[in-house]
Design a protein around this motif. Sequence first.
Motif, PDB file in Angstrom:
ATOM      1  N   LEU A   4       0.854  -1.184   0.000  1.00  0.00           N
ATOM      2  CA  LEU A   4       0.000   0.000   0.000  1.00  0.00           C
ATOM      3  C   LEU A   4       0.889   1.232   0.000  1.00  0.00           C
ATOM      4  CD1 LEU A   4      -2.733   1.417   0.137  1.00  0.00           C
ATOM      5  CD2 LEU A   4      -2.611   1.227   2.634  1.00  0.00           C
ATOM      6  N   VAL A   5       0.745   2.047  -1.034  1.00  0.00           N
ATOM      7  CA  VAL A   5       1.479   3.305  -1.145  1.00  0.00           C
ATOM      8  C   VAL A   5       0.557   4.419  -0.668  1.00  0.00           C
ATOM      9  CG1 VAL A   5       2.609   4.918  -2.729  1.00  0.00           C
ATOM     10  CG2 VAL A   5       2.812   2.442  -3.110  1.00  0.00           C
ATOM     11  N   ILE A   6       1.025   5.210   0.290  1.00  0.00           N
ATOM     12  CA  ILE A   6       0.268   6.352   0.794  1.00  0.00           C
ATOM     13  C   ILE A   6       1.049   7.601   0.417  1.00  0.00           C
ATOM     14  CG2 ILE A   6      -0.684   7.512   2.824  1.00  0.00           C
ATOM     15  CD1 ILE A   6      -0.936   4.708   4.106  1.00  0.00           C
ATOM     16  N   GLN A   7       0.477   8.378  -0.490  1.00  0.00           N
ATOM     17  CA  GLN A   7       1.125   9.566  -1.031  1.00  0.00           C
ATOM     18  C   GLN A   7       0.400  10.807  -0.556  1.00  0.00           C
ATOM     19  OE1 GLN A   7       2.217  12.855  -2.829  1.00  0.00           O
ATOM     20  NE2 GLN A   7       0.210  12.270  -3.521  1.00  0.00           N
ATOM     21  N   GLU A   8       1.158  11.745  -0.013  1.00  0.00           N
ATOM     22  CA  GLU A   8       0.556  12.999   0.429  1.00  0.00           C
ATOM     23  C   GLU A   8       1.423  14.154  -0.005  1.00  0.00           C
ATOM     24  OE1 GLU A   8      -0.704  16.339   1.501  1.00  0.00           O
ATOM     25  OE2 GLU A   8       1.204  15.871   2.411  1.00  0.00           O
ATOM     26  N   TYR A   9       1.043  14.760  -1.026  1.00  0.00           N
ATOM     27  CA  TYR A   9       1.581  16.059  -1.398  1.00  0.00           C
ATOM     28  C   TYR A   9       0.450  16.725  -2.159  1.00  0.00           C
ATOM     29  CZ  TYR A   9       4.969  19.669  -2.307  1.00  0.00           C
ATOM     30  OH  TYR A   9       5.632  20.862  -2.307  1.00  0.00           O
ATOM     31  N   PRO A  10       0.005  17.891  -1.726  1.00  0.00           N
ATOM     32  CA  PRO A  10      -1.178  18.497  -2.321  1.00  0.00           C
ATOM     33  C   PRO A  10      -1.034  18.830  -3.808  1.00  0.00           C
ATOM     34  CG  PRO A  10      -0.225  19.938  -0.643  1.00  0.00           C
ATOM     35  CD  PRO A  10       0.541  18.660  -0.610  1.00  0.00           C
ATOM     36  N   ASP A  73       0.972  -6.103   3.164  1.00  0.00           N
ATOM     37  CA  ASP A  73       2.150  -6.669   3.816  1.00  0.00           C
ATOM     38  C   ASP A  73       3.181  -5.579   4.085  1.00  0.00           C
ATOM     39  OD1 ASP A  73       1.294  -9.444   3.546  1.00  0.00           O
ATOM     40  OD2 ASP A  73       1.704  -9.191   1.403  1.00  0.00           O
ATOM     41  N   HIS A  74       3.064  -4.504   3.333  1.00  0.00           N
ATOM     42  CA  HIS A  74       4.075  -3.439   3.378  1.00  0.00           C
ATOM     43  C   HIS A  74       3.383  -2.105   3.125  1.00  0.00           C
ATOM     44  CE1 HIS A  74       8.081  -1.686   2.723  1.00  0.00           C
ATOM     45  NE2 HIS A  74       7.573  -1.084   1.677  1.00  0.00           N
ATOM     46  N   LEU A  75       3.726  -1.093   3.925  1.00  0.00           N
ATOM     47  CA  LEU A  75       3.229   0.268   3.720  1.00  0.00           C
ATOM     48  C   LEU A  75       4.392   1.141   3.275  1.00  0.00           C
ATOM     49  CD1 LEU A  75       1.118   0.817   6.975  1.00  0.00           C
ATOM     50  CD2 LEU A  75       0.315   0.026   4.756  1.00  0.00           C
ATOM     51  N   ALA A  76       4.173   1.968   2.263  1.00  0.00           N
ATOM     52  CA  ALA A  76       5.194   2.905   1.794  1.00  0.00           C
ATOM     53  C   ALA A  76       4.583   4.306   1.817  1.00  0.00           C
ATOM     54  CB  ALA A  76       5.648   2.545   0.385  1.00  0.00           C
ATOM     55  N   PHE A  77       5.131   5.184   2.655  1.00  0.00           N
ATOM     56  CA  PHE A  77       4.641   6.555   2.781  1.00  0.00           C
ATOM     57  C   PHE A  77       5.529   7.489   1.967  1.00  0.00           C
ATOM     58  CE2 PHE A  77       2.804   4.609   6.491  1.00  0.00           C
ATOM     59  CZ  PHE A  77       1.618   5.291   6.707  1.00  0.00           C
ATOM     60  N   PHE A  78       4.919   8.399   1.226  1.00  0.00           N
ATOM     61  CA  PHE A  78       5.629   9.435   0.484  1.00  0.00           C
ATOM     62  C   PHE A  78       5.036  10.773   0.878  1.00  0.00           C
ATOM     63  CE2 PHE A  78       6.397   5.670  -1.907  1.00  0.00           C
ATOM     64  CZ  PHE A  78       7.642   5.838  -2.478  1.00  0.00           C
ATOM     65  N   PHE A  79       5.869  11.628   1.475  1.00  0.00           N
ATOM     66  CA  PHE A  79       5.399  12.953   1.894  1.00  0.00           C
ATOM     67  C   PHE A  79       6.600  13.856   2.148  1.00  0.00           C
ATOM     68  CE2 PHE A  79       5.909  10.394   5.689  1.00  0.00           C
ATOM     69  CZ  PHE A  79       6.541  11.243   6.597  1.00  0.00           C
ATOM     70  N   PRO A  80       6.411  15.157   2.009  1.00  0.00           N
ATOM     71  CA  PRO A  80       7.485  16.086   2.358  1.00  0.00           C
ATOM     72  C   PRO A  80       7.496  16.298   3.875  1.00  0.00           C
ATOM     73  CG  PRO A  80       5.585  17.308   1.614  1.00  0.00           C
ATOM     74  CD  PRO A  80       5.241  15.858   1.464  1.00  0.00           C
ATOM     75  N   VAL A  81       8.626  16.701   4.388  1.00  0.00           N
ATOM     76  CA  VAL A  81       8.723  17.040   5.811  1.00  0.00           C
ATOM     77  C   VAL A  81       8.652  18.558   5.917  1.00  0.00           C
ATOM     78  CG1 VAL A  81      10.148  16.928   7.882  1.00  0.00           C
ATOM     79  CG2 VAL A  81      10.085  14.991   6.302  1.00  0.00           C
ATOM     80  N   TRP A  82       7.589  19.026   6.543  1.00  0.00           N
ATOM     81  CA  TRP A  82       7.374  20.458   6.731  1.00  0.00           C
ATOM     82  C   TRP A  82       7.434  20.759   8.214  1.00  0.00           C
ATOM     83  CZ3 TRP A  82       2.421  20.852   3.225  1.00  0.00           C
ATOM     84  CH2 TRP A  82       2.807  20.776   1.892  1.00  0.00           C
ATOM     85  N   TRP A  83       8.312  21.658   8.603  1.00  0.00           N
ATOM     86  CA  TRP A  83       8.463  22.033  10.007  1.00  0.00           C
ATOM     87  C   TRP A  83       8.659  20.796  10.893  1.00  0.00           C
ATOM     88  CZ3 TRP A  83       9.501  26.854  11.376  1.00  0.00           C
ATOM     89  CH2 TRP A  83       9.174  27.865  10.471  1.00  0.00           C
ATOM     90  N   SER A  84       9.511  19.894  10.436  1.00  0.00           N
ATOM     91  CA  SER A  84       9.896  18.679  11.172  1.00  0.00           C
ATOM     92  C   SER A  84       8.766  17.681  11.336  1.00  0.00           C
ATOM     93  CB  SER A  84      10.468  19.033  12.547  1.00  0.00           C
ATOM     94  OG  SER A  84      11.567  19.906  12.407  1.00  0.00           O
ATOM     95  N   ALA A  85       7.747  17.747  10.494  1.00  0.00           N
ATOM     96  CA  ALA A  85       6.622  16.817  10.608  1.00  0.00           C
ATOM     97  C   ALA A  85       5.968  16.606   9.241  1.00  0.00           C
ATOM     98  CB  ALA A  85       5.592  17.372  11.592  1.00  0.00           C
ATOM     99  N   GLU A  86       5.027  15.697   9.221  1.00  0.00           N
ATOM    100  CA  GLU A  86       4.266  15.441   8.008  1.00  0.00           C
ATOM    101  C   GLU A  86       3.242  16.553   7.787  1.00  0.00           C
ATOM    102  OE1 GLU A  86       2.039  14.034  11.456  1.00  0.00           O
ATOM    103  OE2 GLU A  86       4.066  13.608  10.813  1.00  0.00           O
ATOM    104  N   PRO A  87       2.789  16.759   6.559  1.00  0.00           N
ATOM    105  CA  PRO A  87       1.752  17.757   6.300  1.00  0.00           C
ATOM    106  C   PRO A  87       0.452  17.414   7.042  1.00  0.00           C
ATOM    107  CG  PRO A  87       2.853  17.170   4.277  1.00  0.00           C
ATOM    108  CD  PRO A  87       3.323  16.195   5.317  1.00  0.00           C
ATOM    109  N   ALA A  88      -0.352  18.422   7.274  1.00  0.00           N
ATOM    110  CA  ALA A  88      -1.558  18.285   8.095  1.00  0.00           C
ATOM    111  C   ALA A  88      -2.521  17.220   7.566  1.00  0.00           C
ATOM    112  CB  ALA A  88      -2.272  19.628   8.191  1.00  0.00           C
TER     113      ALA A  88
END
Length: 117
Positions: A4-10, A73-88
């Motif tokens: 499962l790919v979880i992508q978060e970038y607006p 079986d596997h999670l893959a997260f894609f996101f930028p790090v903003w202010w030392s954390a994931e986006p809202a």
Amino acid sequence: MNILVIQEYPDSKSFTRQNALAYYKKAKKQGNTVNMVDLSQSDFNPVLQYGYRQHMSDETYPKKVQKLIQQADHLAFFFPVWWSAEPAILKGLIDRVFTPGFAYKYDKASGTSKLSF
């Protein structure tokens, strides 16, 4: 393997999203079953308005993601790090998906929480 790919970038044209898509395509080419949660393409409300005291009026999307996580079986997260954390919106997804009863269960006898999956 079920991935499962979880992508978060607006921005749907972002470098982060392009990396997620490349990973998705490569994993599929290698014979894996791959699903994607693409928050840049969804109409997901990340606000956990009542905390865990009360369910939101529409739990359709979080329940769908929970099912995909259970199958993976596997999670893959894609996101930028903003202010030392994931986006809202990703934080909201985590808050609304990894809920008590799904992600963990509280054991009253021992006073500890145990992972559910």
